[in-house]
Design an enzyme around this catalytic site. Structure first.
Site, mmCIF file in Angstrom:
data_model
loop_
_atom_site.group_PDB
_atom_site.id
_atom_site.type_symbol
_atom_site.label_atom_id
_atom_site.label_comp_id
_atom_site.label_asym_id
_atom_site.label_seq_id
_atom_site.Cartn_x
_atom_site.Cartn_y
_atom_site.Cartn_z
ATOM 1 N N ILE A 1 -6.388 -6.200 0.532
ATOM 2 C CA ILE A 1 -5.575 -6.194 -0.694
ATOM 3 C C ILE A 1 -4.496 -7.258 -0.525
ATOM 4 O O ILE A 1 -3.897 -7.357 0.551
ATOM 5 C CB ILE A 1 -4.881 -4.819 -0.886
ATOM 6 C CG1 ILE A 1 -5.906 -3.683 -0.959
ATOM 7 C CG2 ILE A 1 -4.011 -4.829 -2.140
ATOM 8 C CD1 ILE A 1 -5.285 -2.285 -1.005
ATOM 9 N N ILE B 1 0.844 -1.199 0.000
ATOM 10 C CA ILE B 1 0.000 0.000 0.000
ATOM 11 C C ILE B 1 0.882 1.253 0.000
ATOM 12 O O ILE B 1 0.572 2.239 -0.665
ATOM 13 C CB ILE B 1 -0.954 -0.036 1.211
ATOM 14 C CG1 ILE B 1 -1.999 -1.148 1.000
ATOM 15 C CG2 ILE B 1 -1.615 1.312 1.425
ATOM 16 C CD1 ILE B 1 -2.917 -1.385 2.184
ATOM 17 N N THR C 1 -1.223 -8.419 -0.286
ATOM 18 C CA THR C 1 0.151 -7.902 -0.114
ATOM 19 C C THR C 1 0.923 -8.914 0.730
ATOM 20 O O THR C 1 0.349 -9.909 1.199
ATOM 21 C CB THR C 1 0.148 -6.561 0.649
ATOM 22 O OG1 THR C 1 -0.406 -6.791 1.949
ATOM 23 C CG2 THR C 1 -0.652 -5.492 -0.067
ATOM 24 N N TYR D 1 -8.240 -12.154 12.245
ATOM 25 C CA TYR D 1 -7.500 -10.886 12.336
ATOM 26 C C TYR D 1 -7.017 -10.666 13.781
ATOM 27 O O TYR D 1 -5.983 -10.049 14.029
ATOM 28 C CB TYR D 1 -8.373 -9.733 11.835
ATOM 29 C CG TYR D 1 -7.583 -8.518 11.406
ATOM 30 C CD1 TYR D 1 -6.665 -8.599 10.359
ATOM 31 C CD2 TYR D 1 -7.747 -7.291 12.043
ATOM 32 C CE1 TYR D 1 -5.937 -7.487 9.965
ATOM 33 C CE2 TYR D 1 -7.034 -6.173 11.649
ATOM 34 C CZ TYR D 1 -6.126 -6.270 10.612
ATOM 35 O OH TYR D 1 -5.415 -5.163 10.228
ATOM 36 N N LYS E 1 -5.181 -2.269 15.761
ATOM 37 C CA LYS E 1 -5.728 -1.238 14.857
ATOM 38 C C LYS E 1 -6.690 -0.306 15.615
ATOM 39 O O LYS E 1 -6.770 0.889 15.301
ATOM 40 C CB LYS E 1 -6.429 -1.867 13.656
ATOM 41 C CG LYS E 1 -5.498 -2.561 12.667
ATOM 42 C CD LYS E 1 -4.483 -1.630 12.043
ATOM 43 C CE LYS E 1 -3.775 -2.265 10.854
ATOM 44 N NZ LYS E 1 -2.599 -1.479 10.432
HETATM 45 O O1 0WD Z 1 -5.376 -5.963 3.072
HETATM 46 C C1 0WD Z 1 -4.398 -5.271 3.348
HETATM 47 N N1 0WD Z 1 -3.237 -5.508 2.799
HETATM 48 C C2 0WD Z 1 -4.569 -4.138 4.314
HETATM 49 C C3 0WD Z 1 -3.474 -3.574 4.914
HETATM 50 C C4 0WD Z 1 -5.942 -3.663 4.614
HETATM 51 C C5 0WD Z 1 -5.985 -2.564 5.534
HETATM 52 C C6 0WD Z 1 -4.867 -2.055 6.119
HETATM 53 N N2 0WD Z 1 -3.629 -2.565 5.816
HETATM 54 C C7 0WD Z 1 -2.473 -1.986 6.476
HETATM 55 C C8 0WD Z 1 -1.538 -2.951 7.163
HETATM 56 O O2 0WD Z 1 -2.062 -3.397 8.395
HETATM 57 C C9 0WD Z 1 -0.323 -2.065 7.329
HETATM 58 O O3 0WD Z 1 -0.513 -1.194 8.428
HETATM 59 O O4 0WD Z 1 -1.666 -1.325 5.547
HETATM 60 C C10 0WD Z 1 -0.336 -1.245 6.047
HETATM 61 C C11 0WD Z 1 0.602 -1.724 4.966
HETATM 62 O O5 0WD Z 1 0.408 -3.085 4.737
HETATM 63 P P1 0WD Z 1 0.558 -3.815 3.321
HETATM 64 O O6 0WD Z 1 0.920 -2.832 2.284
HETATM 65 O O7 0WD Z 1 -0.627 -4.674 3.172
HETATM 66 O O8 0WD Z 1 1.756 -4.826 3.592
HETATM 67 P P2 0WD Z 1 3.305 -4.916 3.189
HETATM 68 O O9 0WD Z 1 3.510 -4.634 1.746
HETATM 69 O O10 0WD Z 1 3.773 -6.238 3.701
HETATM 70 O O11 0WD Z 1 3.954 -3.745 4.026
HETATM 71 C C12 0WD Z 1 3.975 -3.715 5.416
HETATM 72 C C13 0WD Z 1 5.398 -3.546 5.828
HETATM 73 C C14 0WD Z 1 6.232 -4.759 6.147
HETATM 74 O O12 0WD Z 1 6.241 -5.716 5.284
HETATM 75 P P3 0WD Z 1 6.508 -7.279 5.743
HETATM 76 O O13 0WD Z 1 5.460 -7.987 4.985
HETATM 77 O O14 0WD Z 1 7.892 -7.500 5.311
HETATM 78 O O15 0WD Z 1 6.304 -7.389 7.246
HETATM 79 O O16 0WD Z 1 5.546 -2.976 7.093
HETATM 80 C C15 0WD Z 1 6.927 -2.979 7.328
HETATM 81 C C16 0WD Z 1 7.537 -4.062 6.499
HETATM 82 O O17 0WD Z 1 8.340 -3.565 5.487
HETATM 83 N N3 0WD Z 1 7.302 -3.270 8.678
HETATM 84 C C17 0WD Z 1 8.201 -2.519 9.329
HETATM 85 N N4 0WD Z 1 8.843 -1.396 8.949
HETATM 86 C C18 0WD Z 1 9.710 -0.879 9.828
HETATM 87 N N5 0WD Z 1 9.952 -1.425 11.031
HETATM 88 C C19 0WD Z 1 8.381 -3.144 10.559
HETATM 89 C C20 0WD Z 1 9.315 -2.549 11.430
HETATM 90 N N6 0WD Z 1 9.610 -3.073 12.637
HETATM 91 N N7 0WD Z 1 7.601 -4.259 10.633
HETATM 92 C C21 0WD Z 1 6.933 -4.326 9.469
#
Ligand code: 0WD
Length: 256
Positions: free
Chosen positions: A193, A20, A195, A157, A164
């Site tokens: 989404i 995202i 991801t 979840y 959240k």
């Molecule tokens: O359906 C979804 N994908 C939704 C996501 C629906 C609604 C909300 N979200 C939220 C998530 O909860 C999150 O807060 O959106 C945000 C981004 O999530 P995303 O884009 O779905 O996921 P992703 O591409 O994996 O990015 C999140 C990243 C981590 O990725 P991974 O998968 O490697 O854990 O958050 C980062 C990391 O790069 N992250 C951190 N960054 C810095 N320090 C840390 C950390 N300690 N831990 C995780």
């Protein structure tokens, strides 16, 4: 000229081109913002550098939000390159995988609860605190990413829903703290989404299918759509909006 022309925005949480945060970076770049990206660990460094390059940026900083020293160093480095900061996008969440399956009461542990809250909620306040000096007096904005599991008991979840809920309360308290300094604070509540983070949630595919069948628009939301909403919230077009949660979920949250 884009509606973010002249704005300098820090975007955290890019892990892949499905993130995202990447939807936010691309949307904000399209609207004329200058972008800085962060990466969580060395494995992601070159990928995130390449993605920053696509946004015309070479400002890429290491940031593990579990480390106070990383947070301090990132904002120090930012302050050396930029004379101020107009926006922060917090797009970070984490809970141990075993927390995200089965019945909540069986899955939850003290450690899992604390980790989910620290990485997914506290980190937003930590970034706001570290960035407030650079942001003061610029009509800037912070945006975080949340999900409907904060207000409904969504299967699997689990503790992330509680984190959240904490994050959304954080939005309100930070909005109250930073409003007098000219900084707005909001959340986007995105629909599901596919991801990397979503892959950790048990039966995520079923969640997507249910949304496609029931939601008013009969499809899931895209990272471009979430990015556009985050870009709006960071812009002066949203100058009257703070402390709010904007649903970008093809309407799913209105269903009974
Ligand atoms: O359906 C979804 N994908 C939704 C996501 C629906 C609604 C909300 N979200 C939220 C998530 O909860 C999150 O807060 O959106 C945000 C981004 O999530 P995303 O884009 O779905 O996921 P992703 O591409 O994996 O990015 C999140 C990243 C981590 O990725 P991974 O998968 O490697 O854990 O958050 C980062 C990391 O790069 N992250 C951190 N960054 C810095 N320090 C840390 C950390 N300690 N831990 C995780």
């Amino acid at each position: 000229m884009g509606f973010l022309a002249g704005k300098k925005i820090l975007i955290t949480g890019v892990a892949s081109n499905r993130s995202i945060a990447w939807g936010c970076a691309a949307a904000m770049h399209r609207q004329g913002a200058e972008i800085a990206l962060t990466y969580q660990n060395d494995k992601l460094k070159s990928r995130v550098e390449e993605m920053a390059h696509q946004c015309g940026s070479d400002l890429v900083l290491p940031l593990d939000v579990a480390q106070d020293a990383d947070i301090d160093a990132a904002f120090k480095a930012l302050g050396e390159r930029w004379d101020g900061l107009d926006g922060i996008v917090h797009s970070i969440a984490f809970a141990p995988r075993e927390q995200l399956e089965g019945d909540y009461i069986d899955a939850v542990t003290r450690e899992g609860f604390n980790t989910a809250h620290e990485i997914s909620s506290y980190s937003f306040a930590a970034l706001a605190k570290a960035g407030r000096g650079l942001m003061a007096g610029r009509n800037g904005a912070l945006v975080t990413m949340t999900y409907l599991g904060s207000v409904r008991a969504v299967p699997n979840y689990n503790v992330m829903g509680i984190a959240k809920a904490s994050l959304e309360a954080n939005v309100r308290y930070l909005a109250a703290s930073l409003g007098p300094h000219g900084t707005r604070v909001n959340a986007v509540s995105a629909g599901p989404i596919r991801t990397l983070a979503a892959a950790g949630i048990s039966n995520f595919r079923d969640m997507l299918k249910q949304v496609e069948e029931r939601t008013p628009l009969r499809r899931t939301v895209t990272i471009e759509e979430v990015g556009n909403a985050a870009a709006f919230l960071c812009s002066d077009l949203a100058s009257g909006i703070t402390g709010d949660v904007l649903y970008v979920d093809t309407g799913y949250n209105i269903l009974g």
